[in-house]
Design an enzyme around this catalytic site. Structure first.
Site, PDB file in Angstrom:
ATOM      1  CG  ASP A 159      16.863  21.002  63.438  1.00  0.00           C
ATOM      2  OD1 ASP A 159      17.907  21.684  63.411  1.00  0.00           O
ATOM      3  OD2 ASP A 159      15.721  21.497  63.405  1.00  0.00           O
ATOM      4  CG  HIS A 162      21.882  20.673  60.508  1.00  0.00           C
ATOM      5  ND1 HIS A 162      21.949  20.464  61.869  1.00  0.00           N
ATOM      6  CD2 HIS A 162      20.552  20.850  60.230  1.00  0.00           C
ATOM      7  CE1 HIS A 162      20.735  20.523  62.399  1.00  0.00           C
ATOM      8  NE2 HIS A 162      19.876  20.747  61.425  1.00  0.00           N
TER       9      HIS A 162
END
Length: 290
Positions: free
Chosen positions: A105, A270
């Site tokens: 991320d 994620h």
């Protein structure tokens, strides 16, 4: 909270910024950079796995966790170029001129910039569940891009986004922990609480990090693209299949930046280092053999 078996220290990386870092293991160094809305704790499973054969270094990025959070005095304070320089300085302070680097991320964007700016230092590069900043902005369009509303909120000038987020910090940051997790049990209550505590205490610096990505970070990517600069080290990318939802070819976008690319699509959520740590650790070990 701490990663069991890891030693903790604060390491100065500039004259006014020190990073909180967890270190364990021995062997060739691997630096792991966390994402949003998390801290270095997100690597706890993968880090322990890799530490059986490597020196594993897990910092909190500047502006996050227990690392320093300098006031945003301009676009460079939280540019990925500045944050990448932090990482290189951290590794050097720990005795490593060259190291493998993996980021998730926001940490993946820092890792990407480190690979472009410091190719002599970064031997191998892994980026988890992102596109390079410039590509990200170019594919975010139409109603489908509403999933990235936070990118646009935190791109606004100082003041409004900080006020809005601070007024409901747990709801804001908790929204992403809930929405983006494929397996809720992967982030147990104590870890979730640690993430929320850390984010609640870092609203201005987190917003500044995102604001930089809407400005100076995209400018840096644009300049590199125009100059034909590419990542020269072996690169592994792990991503969810966002391309299918938003209408782009993720592997092709990454291939434009990396000649030696292993692009893999994952089926977990994620937060893959917590949801599928064995898969992530294997991908990193595979990368380190290239």
């Amino acid at each position: 909270m701490r990663i069991p078996g890891f030693d903790y220290r604060r390491v100065p990386v500039t004259g006014d910024v020190a990073l909180n870092v967890a270190v364990a293991g021995s062997g060739s160094p691997v630096v792991l950079l966390h994402g949003f809305p998390q801290t270095h704790l997100m690597w706890r499973h993968v880090a322990a796995d890799l530490a059986t054969a490597h020196t594993v270094i897990c910092p909190d990025l500047r502006g996050y966790g227990a690392s320093d959070k300098p006031a945003e005095t301009g676009p460079d304070t939280y540019s990925k170029r500045t944050m990448a320089a932090d990482v290189v300085a951290l590794a050097r302070a720990l005795g490593h001129e060259r190291f493998a680097l993996a980021g998730h991320d926001r940490g993946a964007l820092v890792a990407f910039r480190a690979g472009l700016d410091h190719p002599a230092a970064v031997t191998h590069l892994a980026c988890l569940d992102v596109l390079p900043t410039l590509d990200m902005w170019e594919v975010m369009r139409g109603a489908d891009a509403a999933v990235g509303f936070h990118l646009y909120l935190m791109a606004q000038p100082p003041g409004l986004p900080e006020t809005m987020i601070a007024a409901s910090a747990d709801a804001f940051f908790g929204h992403f922990l809930d929405l983006w997790t494929g397996d809720a049990e992967a982030i147990p209550p104590g870890v979730r609480a640690a993430y929320l505590d850390a984010c609640r205490a870092a609203v201005p610096s987190i917003v500044a990090d995102y604001r930089a990505s809407a400005g100076v970070d995209a400018e840096h990517d644009r300049a590199d693209r125009a100059a034909g600069r590419r990542l020269t080290m072996p690169v592994t990318v792990l991503q969810q299949d966002w391309g299918a939802a938003l209408g782009y070819d993720a592997a092709a976008l990454w291939r434009a930046w990396a000649g030696d690319l292993d692009h893999r699509t994952v089926t977990c959520g994620h937060f893959m280092a917590e949801e599928s740590p064995a898969e992530v650790a294997k991908a990193l070990r595979d990368l380190l053999t290239r």
